[in-house]
Scaffold this active site. Sequence first.
Site, PDB file in Angstrom:
ATOM      1  N   ILE A 190       4.736   6.815  -3.392  1.00 19.34           N
ATOM      2  CA  ILE A 190       6.182   6.723  -3.562  1.00 19.34           C
ATOM      3  C   ILE A 190       6.931   7.069  -2.279  1.00 19.34           C
ATOM      4  CG2 ILE A 190       6.474   9.129  -4.350  1.00 19.34           C
ATOM      5  CD1 ILE A 190       8.505   7.918  -6.443  1.00 19.34           C
ATOM      6  N   THR A 191       8.025   6.372  -2.059  1.00 18.99           N
ATOM      7  CA  THR A 191       8.908   6.702  -0.949  1.00 18.99           C
ATOM      8  C   THR A 191      10.343   6.336  -1.335  1.00 18.99           C
ATOM      9  OG1 THR A 191       9.181   6.586   1.462  1.00 18.99           O
ATOM     10  CG2 THR A 191       8.826   4.502   0.299  1.00 18.99           C
ATOM     11  N   PHE A 192      11.260   6.683  -0.447  1.00 20.51           N
ATOM     12  CA  PHE A 192      12.681   6.402  -0.674  1.00 20.51           C
ATOM     13  C   PHE A 192      13.205   5.516   0.441  1.00 20.51           C
ATOM     14  CE2 PHE A 192      17.091   7.369   0.500  1.00 20.51           C
ATOM     15  CZ  PHE A 192      17.740   7.012  -0.674  1.00 20.51           C
ATOM     16  N   HIS A 193      14.055   4.566   0.071  1.00 18.78           N
ATOM     17  CA  HIS A 193      14.814   3.770   1.039  1.00 18.78           C
ATOM     18  C   HIS A 193      16.286   3.878   0.675  1.00 18.78           C
ATOM     19  CE1 HIS A 193      11.122   2.223   2.546  1.00 18.78           C
ATOM     20  NE2 HIS A 193      10.879   1.444   1.505  1.00 18.78           N
TER      21      HIS A 193
ATOM     22  N   GLY B 161       0.827  -1.190   0.000  1.00 20.40           N
ATOM     23  CA  GLY B 161       0.000   0.000   0.000  1.00 20.40           C
ATOM     24  C   GLY B 161       0.865   1.245   0.000  1.00 20.40           C
TER      25      GLY B 161
ATOM     26  N   GLY C 150       6.717  -3.328   5.055  1.00 13.55           N
ATOM     27  CA  GLY C 150       6.845  -2.926   6.449  1.00 13.55           C
ATOM     28  C   GLY C 150       7.059  -1.449   6.660  1.00 13.55           C
TER      29      GLY C 150
ATOM     30  N   CYS D 282       5.215   9.791  -0.185  1.00 13.63           N
ATOM     31  CA  CYS D 282       3.885   9.251   0.142  1.00 13.63           C
ATOM     32  C   CYS D 282       2.759  10.129  -0.391  1.00 13.63           C
ATOM     33  CB  CYS D 282       3.743   9.048   1.648  1.00 13.63           C
ATOM     34  SG  CYS D 282       4.997   7.943   2.335  1.00 13.63           S
TER      35      CYS D 282
ATOM     36  N   GLY E 296       4.280   0.972   4.721  1.00 15.41           N
ATOM     37  CA  GLY E 296       3.565   0.477   3.543  1.00 15.41           C
ATOM     38  C   GLY E 296       3.565  -1.037   3.612  1.00 15.41           C
TER      39      GLY E 296
END
Length: 243
Positions: free
Chosen positions: A95-98, A92, A170, A188, A159
């Site tokens: 967009i995000t960054f890791h 879910g 996670g 997000c 997410g």
Amino acid sequence: MTKAMMSPYNRIVSVLNLGRMGFLDAYKVQNKFARQHLDSMAGVHGAKEENVVLLVEHNPVYTIGIRSKDYSEEYEQKLKELGAEFHRTDRGGLITFHGPGQLVAYPILNLKYFTPNMKWYICSMEKAMIGTCKYYGLNAHTTEDTGVWIGDRKIGAIGVHGRRYVTTHGVSLNCNTDLNWFKHIVPCGLEGKDVTSLSKEKDCDININDAVKPFLETFQRQFDCQLKYIDKETKEYKHKISI
């Protein structure tokens, strides 16, 4: 006694620290443990389920969830040119960054052993991040927007995906992350919101290894379970975690 009512002494969650790893390689590990749960529930001979938390520090990567239609191939290429990977996922969220300096935790749990409710699970994972922030004297909280916040600055993202109450994906908590990576996206999908990290808020260097212990400590309380490490190289159980 039902699974959800089991004592924490029978509710064991293994912890496997994957170290630095690319997103797709970590996703394969997630799917391995999730498959074990699903096969066990399906009665597959020899299937042995195991509740586990995977800890990982990713190489720079942008990921998006199932609502991917707003992200064009041109947009994807632009982000890749920054030196990051880009992957579309089944979690879910937007967009995000890791990346380096960020603690990512992927719990692969059968919630029937805990509380079979995805909203409860998301709330519990947010509380695990809030508890980690509290360990450092930071007053983190949730809002109507997803994730964990300090003031109006986002410090932790979530997410997840659930299939028959088996969880994948996670949370991510910014420790000493290079926050410039977030400037190229709307994290997000939240316009006008800033991001922060433990190090930025405390004005000192707090790395992933520093944050692991308070995170697991809070996780153990939230999920009322026992934790034990799995050795990454031998896949053998080293010892129960004493926290």
